[in-house]
Write a protein that holds these residues in place. Structure first.
Motif, PDB file in Angstrom:
ATOM      1  N   VAL A  73       0.861  -1.178   0.000  1.00 29.36           N
ATOM      2  CA  VAL A  73       0.000   0.000   0.000  1.00 29.36           C
ATOM      3  C   VAL A  73       0.899   1.229   0.000  1.00 29.36           C
ATOM      4  O   VAL A  73       2.078   1.148   0.342  1.00 29.36           O
ATOM      5  CB  VAL A  73      -0.955   0.028   1.218  1.00 29.36           C
ATOM      6  CG1 VAL A  73      -1.967  -1.101   1.138  1.00 29.36           C
ATOM      7  CG2 VAL A  73      -0.169  -0.045   2.521  1.00 29.36           C
ATOM      8  N   SER A  74       0.339   2.362  -0.384  1.00 31.86           N
ATOM      9  CA  SER A  74       1.159   3.565  -0.575  1.00 31.86           C
ATOM     10  C   SER A  74       1.147   4.503   0.615  1.00 31.86           C
ATOM     11  O   SER A  74       2.090   5.274   0.803  1.00 31.86           O
ATOM     12  CB  SER A  74       0.684   4.324  -1.819  1.00 31.86           C
ATOM     13  OG  SER A  74       0.752   3.505  -2.959  1.00 31.86           O
ATOM     14  N   GLU A 114       4.675  -7.738   3.223  1.00 38.47           N
ATOM     15  CA  GLU A 114       3.770  -6.588   3.251  1.00 38.47           C
ATOM     16  C   GLU A 114       4.577  -5.317   3.522  1.00 38.47           C
ATOM     17  O   GLU A 114       5.333  -5.260   4.499  1.00 38.47           O
ATOM     18  CB  GLU A 114       2.716  -6.771   4.341  1.00 38.47           C
ATOM     19  CG  GLU A 114       1.839  -7.999   4.148  1.00 38.47           C
ATOM     20  CD  GLU A 114       0.866  -8.209   5.298  1.00 38.47           C
ATOM     21  OE1 GLU A 114      -0.251  -8.709   5.054  1.00 38.47           O
ATOM     22  OE2 GLU A 114       1.240  -7.872   6.445  1.00 38.47           O
ATOM     23  N   TYR A 115       4.402  -4.312   2.666  1.00 40.26           N
ATOM     24  CA  TYR A 115       5.135  -3.059   2.846  1.00 40.26           C
ATOM     25  C   TYR A 115       4.251  -1.867   2.517  1.00 40.26           C
ATOM     26  O   TYR A 115       3.380  -1.941   1.652  1.00 40.26           O
ATOM     27  CB  TYR A 115       6.378  -3.013   1.953  1.00 40.26           C
ATOM     28  CG  TYR A 115       7.599  -3.629   2.592  1.00 40.26           C
ATOM     29  CD1 TYR A 115       8.465  -2.873   3.383  1.00 40.26           C
ATOM     30  CD2 TYR A 115       7.875  -4.979   2.432  1.00 40.26           C
ATOM     31  CE1 TYR A 115       9.575  -3.434   3.985  1.00 40.26           C
ATOM     32  CE2 TYR A 115       8.978  -5.562   3.035  1.00 40.26           C
ATOM     33  CZ  TYR A 115       9.829  -4.775   3.806  1.00 40.26           C
ATOM     34  OH  TYR A 115      10.925  -5.337   4.408  1.00 40.26           O
ATOM     35  N   LYS A 116       4.509  -0.779   3.245  1.00 36.73           N
ATOM     36  CA  LYS A 116       3.891   0.506   2.942  1.00 36.73           C
ATOM     37  C   LYS A 116       4.973   1.386   2.351  1.00 36.73           C
ATOM     38  O   LYS A 116       5.831   1.908   3.053  1.00 36.73           O
ATOM     39  CB  LYS A 116       3.311   1.140   4.210  1.00 36.73           C
ATOM     40  CG  LYS A 116       2.127   0.375   4.778  1.00 36.73           C
ATOM     41  CD  LYS A 116       1.475   1.116   5.937  1.00 36.73           C
ATOM     42  CE  LYS A 116       0.264   0.335   6.455  1.00 36.73           C
ATOM     43  NZ  LYS A 116      -0.453   1.049   7.527  1.00 36.73           N
ATOM     44  N   LYS A 154      -2.543   5.377   5.886  1.00 37.10           N
ATOM     45  CA  LYS A 154      -3.972   5.220   6.147  1.00 37.10           C
ATOM     46  C   LYS A 154      -4.508   3.900   5.591  1.00 37.10           C
ATOM     47  O   LYS A 154      -5.545   3.413   6.030  1.00 37.10           O
ATOM     48  CB  LYS A 154      -4.755   6.394   5.541  1.00 37.10           C
ATOM     49  CG  LYS A 154      -4.465   7.741   6.194  1.00 37.10           C
ATOM     50  CD  LYS A 154      -5.290   8.837   5.554  1.00 37.10           C
ATOM     51  CE  LYS A 154      -5.015  10.191   6.191  1.00 37.10           C
ATOM     52  NZ  LYS A 154      -5.805  11.270   5.566  1.00 37.10           N
ATOM     53  N   GLN A 155      -3.801   3.326   4.628  1.00 41.27           N
ATOM     54  CA  GLN A 155      -4.246   2.079   4.022  1.00 41.27           C
ATOM     55  C   GLN A 155      -3.741   0.884   4.827  1.00 41.27           C
ATOM     56  O   GLN A 155      -2.747   0.971   5.545  1.00 41.27           O
ATOM     57  CB  GLN A 155      -3.737   1.987   2.582  1.00 41.27           C
ATOM     58  CG  GLN A 155      -4.287   3.062   1.659  1.00 41.27           C
ATOM     59  CD  GLN A 155      -3.623   3.024   0.292  1.00 41.27           C
ATOM     60  OE1 GLN A 155      -2.432   3.246   0.150  1.00 41.27           O
ATOM     61  NE2 GLN A 155      -4.417   2.733  -0.720  1.00 41.27           N
ATOM     62  N   ASP A 156      -4.415  -0.258   4.695  1.00 50.48           N
ATOM     63  CA  ASP A 156      -3.948  -1.467   5.373  1.00 50.48           C
ATOM     64  C   ASP A 156      -3.927  -2.632   4.386  1.00 50.48           C
ATOM     65  O   ASP A 156      -4.476  -2.556   3.290  1.00 50.48           O
ATOM     66  CB  ASP A 156      -4.829  -1.808   6.581  1.00 50.48           C
ATOM     67  CG  ASP A 156      -6.247  -2.156   6.180  1.00 50.48           C
ATOM     68  OD1 ASP A 156      -6.442  -3.253   5.640  1.00 50.48           O
ATOM     69  OD2 ASP A 156      -7.162  -1.337   6.400  1.00 50.48           O
TER      70      ASP A 156
END
Length: 227
Positions: A49-50, A81-83, A53-55
């Motif tokens: 996700v960028s 999983e990475y932001k 606020k996203q999960d």
């Protein structure tokens, strides 16, 4: 007879009776599932996700469901999983991509990467092709769920159809980001023309008021006059 063996027998019977096409997606998935439940192969579930606020929850759940359908038990699913941004960072700067590569290089049982959509890998066309070629050179299957795409055929080679689809999805992914950035910029310019705050430092003597309006800060106004 185990369920997977029964399903394989069922589909092969239909195939022999000319009731199925060799390219039938269900047959391909069934054979793939049969293979994966009878060896020690592993898959990587890659989520990205960028923004903070996203999960990952909904994205990763879909990947888990697909992995199970393909015959990968939970202990043979590797979650990454990475932001992080998929457009402002290079391949070497992308921690998620580097972890994916490290996992594949250090575990010969990994034979597949599953992503929800191709933009989860990157939104830059050149980077996507770089990642694609790296996966092909290492004999790794790439499964994209939305829209559905398998990169490699059963012989480990990329088909002409897969090549066309990958190019199309890559271009659409980058174009989508360009459109979003242009839309955001237009929104900022519209707010600026209305005298509203659009980010960055506020000049001394001003402050952000109600509804993002830039107002005079009378506490600092006297200081500004003296300057």
């Amino acid at each position: 007879m185990e369920q997977n063996n029964f399903d394989l027998y069922f589909y092969l019977t239909l195939l022999n009776e000319n009731k199925l096409n060799y390219n039938d997606e269900e047959l391909i998935k069934c054979i793939s599932t049969y293979k994966n439940t009878n060896d020690m192969s592993k898959c990587i579930l890659f989520s990205r996700v960028s923004t903070l606020k996203q999960d990952f929850q909904s994205q990763t759940k879909k990947l888990i469901d697909e992995a199970k359908l393909m015959g990968y038990d939970e202990d043979r699913q590797i979650k990454i999983e990475y932001k992080e941004s998929a457009i402002s960072l290079s391949v070497d700067e992308r921690k998620g991509i580097q972890e994916l590569k490290n996992c594949i290089e250090n575990d010969t049982n990994i034979n597949c990467v599953i992503v929800y959509e191709i933009s989860r890998l990157s939104r830059q066309t050149t980077m996507l092709f770089e990642i694609r070629d790296w996966l092909i050179n290492h004999g790794i299957q790439l499964i994209c769920l939305t829209p559905y795409m398998r990169l490699l055929d059963d012989d480990g080679k990329m088909s002409q159809t897969a090549a066309i689809l990958f190019s199309l999805f890559s271009t659409l992914s980058e174009s989508e980001m360009v459109i979003k950035k242009e839309r955001m910029m237009r929104g900022k310019m519209f707010k600026r023309d209305q005298g509203k705050y659009i980010g960055g430092r506020i000049l001394l003597g001003y402050k952000v008021g109600k509804d993002d309006n830039i107002e005079i800060d009378y506490k600092d106004a006297e200081t500004v006059r003296k300057i």
